[in-house]
Design a protein around this motif. Sequence first.
Motif, PDB file in Angstrom:
ATOM      1  N   LYS A   1       0.845  -1.194   0.000  1.00 36.14           N
ATOM      2  CA  LYS A   1       0.000   0.000   0.000  1.00 36.14           C
ATOM      3  C   LYS A   1       0.882   1.247   0.000  1.00 36.14           C
ATOM      4  N   TYR A   2       0.283   2.381  -0.412  1.00 34.61           N
ATOM      5  CA  TYR A   2       1.068   3.607  -0.507  1.00 34.61           C
ATOM      6  C   TYR A   2       0.276   4.880  -0.196  1.00 34.61           C
ATOM      7  N   GLU A   3      -0.976   4.784   0.192  1.00 35.35           N
ATOM      8  CA  GLU A   3      -1.775   5.974   0.453  1.00 35.35           C
ATOM      9  C   GLU A   3      -1.713   6.356   1.934  1.00 35.35           C
ATOM     10  N   ILE A   4      -1.987   7.622   2.217  1.00 35.89           N
ATOM     11  CA  ILE A   4      -1.916   8.135   3.587  1.00 35.89           C
ATOM     12  C   ILE A   4      -2.774   7.305   4.540  1.00 35.89           C
ATOM     13  N   GLN A   5      -3.964   6.917   4.131  1.00 37.32           N
ATOM     14  CA  GLN A   5      -4.838   6.135   5.013  1.00 37.32           C
ATOM     15  C   GLN A   5      -4.307   4.726   5.268  1.00 37.32           C
ATOM     16  N   ASN A   6      -3.265   4.298   4.527  1.00 31.28           N
ATOM     17  CA  ASN A   6      -2.664   2.982   4.724  1.00 31.28           C
ATOM     18  C   ASN A   6      -1.463   3.013   5.670  1.00 31.28           C
ATOM     19  N   ILE A   7      -1.217   4.145   6.282  1.00 28.44           N
ATOM     20  CA  ILE A   7      -0.112   4.249   7.236  1.00 28.44           C
ATOM     21  C   ILE A   7      -0.554   3.632   8.553  1.00 28.44           C
ATOM     22  N   VAL A   8       0.300   2.768   9.111  1.00 26.19           N
ATOM     23  CA  VAL A   8      -0.075   2.040  10.323  1.00 26.19           C
ATOM     24  C   VAL A   8       0.432   2.702  11.600  1.00 26.19           C
ATOM     25  N   ASN A   9       1.312   3.683  11.499  1.00 27.94           N
ATOM     26  CA  ASN A   9       1.823   4.345  12.705  1.00 27.94           C
ATOM     27  C   ASN A   9       1.534   5.850  12.639  1.00 27.94           C
ATOM     28  N   ASP A  10       0.430   6.236  13.270  1.00 25.34           N
ATOM     29  CA  ASP A  10      -0.031   7.627  13.257  1.00 25.34           C
ATOM     30  C   ASP A  10       0.961   8.586  13.906  1.00 25.34           C
ATOM     31  N   ASP A  11       1.770   8.093  14.859  1.00 24.15           N
ATOM     32  CA  ASP A  11       2.727   8.975  15.519  1.00 24.15           C
ATOM     33  C   ASP A  11       3.747   9.526  14.525  1.00 24.15           C
ATOM     34  N   GLU A  12       4.103   8.755  13.519  1.00 20.05           N
ATOM     35  CA  GLU A  12       5.036   9.232  12.496  1.00 20.05           C
ATOM     36  C   GLU A  12       4.371  10.284  11.608  1.00 20.05           C
ATOM     37  N   LEU A  13       3.090  10.127  11.364  1.00 19.72           N
ATOM     38  CA  LEU A  13       2.367  11.134  10.582  1.00 19.72           C
ATOM     39  C   LEU A  13       2.317  12.456  11.358  1.00 19.72           C
ATOM     40  N   ARG A  14       2.158  12.382  12.680  1.00 20.71           N
ATOM     41  CA  ARG A  14       2.195  13.588  13.510  1.00 20.71           C
ATOM     42  C   ARG A  14       3.585  14.227  13.457  1.00 20.71           C
ATOM     43  N   ARG A  15       4.635  13.421  13.437  1.00 17.74           N
ATOM     44  CA  ARG A  15       5.997  13.946  13.293  1.00 17.74           C
ATOM     45  C   ARG A  15       6.143  14.680  11.961  1.00 17.74           C
ATOM     46  N   LEU A  16       5.561  14.116  10.914  1.00 17.01           N
ATOM     47  CA  LEU A  16       5.611  14.768   9.609  1.00 17.01           C
ATOM     48  C   LEU A  16       4.868  16.098   9.661  1.00 17.01           C
ATOM     49  N   ASP A  17       3.720  16.131  10.310  1.00 15.57           N
ATOM     50  CA  ASP A  17       2.971  17.384  10.451  1.00 15.57           C
ATOM     51  C   ASP A  17       3.794  18.433  11.205  1.00 15.57           C
ATOM     52  N   ASP A  18       4.508  18.017  12.250  1.00 19.86           N
ATOM     53  CA  ASP A  18       5.383  18.938  12.991  1.00 19.86           C
ATOM     54  C   ASP A  18       6.498  19.458  12.093  1.00 19.86           C
ATOM     55  N   TYR A  19       7.059  18.571  11.299  1.00 19.39           N
ATOM     56  CA  TYR A  19       8.120  18.961  10.373  1.00 19.39           C
ATOM     57  C   TYR A  19       7.597  19.995   9.369  1.00 19.39           C
ATOM     58  N   ILE A  20       6.415  19.747   8.834  1.00 18.01           N
ATOM     59  CA  ILE A  20       5.807  20.676   7.870  1.00 18.01           C
ATOM     60  C   ILE A  20       5.608  22.044   8.525  1.00 18.01           C
ATOM     61  N   ALA A  21       5.143  22.064   9.767  1.00 15.51           N
ATOM     62  CA  ALA A  21       4.961  23.332  10.482  1.00 15.51           C
ATOM     63  C   ALA A  21       6.299  24.051  10.651  1.00 15.51           C
ATOM     64  N   GLN A  22       7.373  23.311  10.933  1.00 17.59           N
ATOM     65  CA  GLN A  22       8.699  23.919  11.061  1.00 17.59           C
ATOM     66  C   GLN A  22       9.149  24.524   9.733  1.00 17.59           C
ATOM     67  N   VAL A  23       8.953  23.792   8.654  1.00 19.40           N
ATOM     68  CA  VAL A  23       9.350  24.285   7.333  1.00 19.40           C
ATOM     69  C   VAL A  23       8.583  25.558   7.003  1.00 19.40           C
ATOM     70  N   LYS A  24       7.290  25.573   7.265  1.00 19.13           N
ATOM     71  CA  LYS A  24       6.470  26.741   6.948  1.00 19.13           C
ATOM     72  C   LYS A  24       6.817  27.943   7.823  1.00 19.13           C
ATOM     73  N   ALA A  25       7.372  27.700   9.002  1.00 20.98           N
ATOM     74  CA  ALA A  25       7.676  28.788   9.935  1.00 20.98           C
ATOM     75  C   ALA A  25       9.026  29.461   9.665  1.00 20.98           C
ATOM     76  N   THR A  26       9.805  28.926   8.758  1.00 19.43           N
ATOM     77  CA  THR A  26      11.117  29.518   8.494  1.00 19.43           C
ATOM     78  C   THR A  26      11.042  30.504   7.341  1.00 19.43           C
ATOM     79  N   ASP A  27      11.969  31.454   7.356  1.00 23.73           N
ATOM     80  CA  ASP A  27      12.065  32.426   6.270  1.00 23.73           C
ATOM     81  C   ASP A  27      12.851  31.859   5.100  1.00 23.73           C
ATOM     82  N   THR A  28      13.733  30.932   5.400  1.00 26.19           N
ATOM     83  CA  THR A  28      14.609  30.370   4.380  1.00 26.19           C
ATOM     84  C   THR A  28      13.840  29.397   3.509  1.00 26.19           C
ATOM     85  N   ARG A  29      14.124  29.415   2.240  1.00 25.70           N
ATOM     86  CA  ARG A  29      13.480  28.471   1.325  1.00 25.70           C
ATOM     87  C   ARG A  29      14.249  27.158   1.358  1.00 25.70           C
ATOM     88  N   GLU A  30      13.534  26.082   1.630  1.00 31.50           N
ATOM     89  CA  GLU A  30      14.144  24.757   1.636  1.00 31.50           C
ATOM     90  C   GLU A  30      14.012  24.120   0.257  1.00 31.50           C
TER      91      GLU A  30
END
Length: 192
Positions: free
Chosen positions: A87-116
């Motif tokens: 499987k490869y879709e978001i709803q097929n992820i078995v560990n939600d804690d890693e998805l929350r880590r990804l959401d935190d990472y996205i928030a960090q990227v969006k909060a910076t002035d530097t372009r990644e």
Amino acid sequence: MRKQKKTSRLAALAAPLAMAVTMAAPLSVQADYNYEHFWSAQPEGTAWVTSYGECWQSLHGPNDLEPCVKAVVPKEFVVRLNFEFDKYEIQNIVNDDELRRLDDYIAQVKATDTREEISLVGHTDAKGSDEYNMALGMRRAETIRDYMVSKGIPSSDIVSVTSMGKRDMLPEYDIFSVQQRRVKILAEYEGN
């Protein structure tokens, strides 16, 4: 007696007047209040910490406030989003804690002035042919790209989406383990 009545009347009139003056005193003091203590910051458009420890953005005000700590995006961030087998879709992820880590990472990227410049690399376990696993790893990486874009990361910041398939296994896990099914995110800052 007449003098005493006059004094009583004057006292009766003076009492409300004294009460009115007493009640109006705080209003006159408030008019002189120094509004400099209300939260604001300089320079314009800069984020600063309020007295409550919150990060706010201001248009003007004193420049003696502590600046907000800028978010720092890690140079390399590995998300081990463990997908169900084949499987490869978001709803097929078995560990939600890693998805929350990804959401935190996205928030960090969006909060910076530097372009990644973000690169995504999809991986699979060892089951299946090389060709099939390369395609499955690519679908997983594309799923994460689409997810990140849907959360506000500009698609132009994601410069590479590739697959390693079943190559580059994690040596600490069995080659058929769900732990091998991961997406690796690499972030480099523009100008580095």
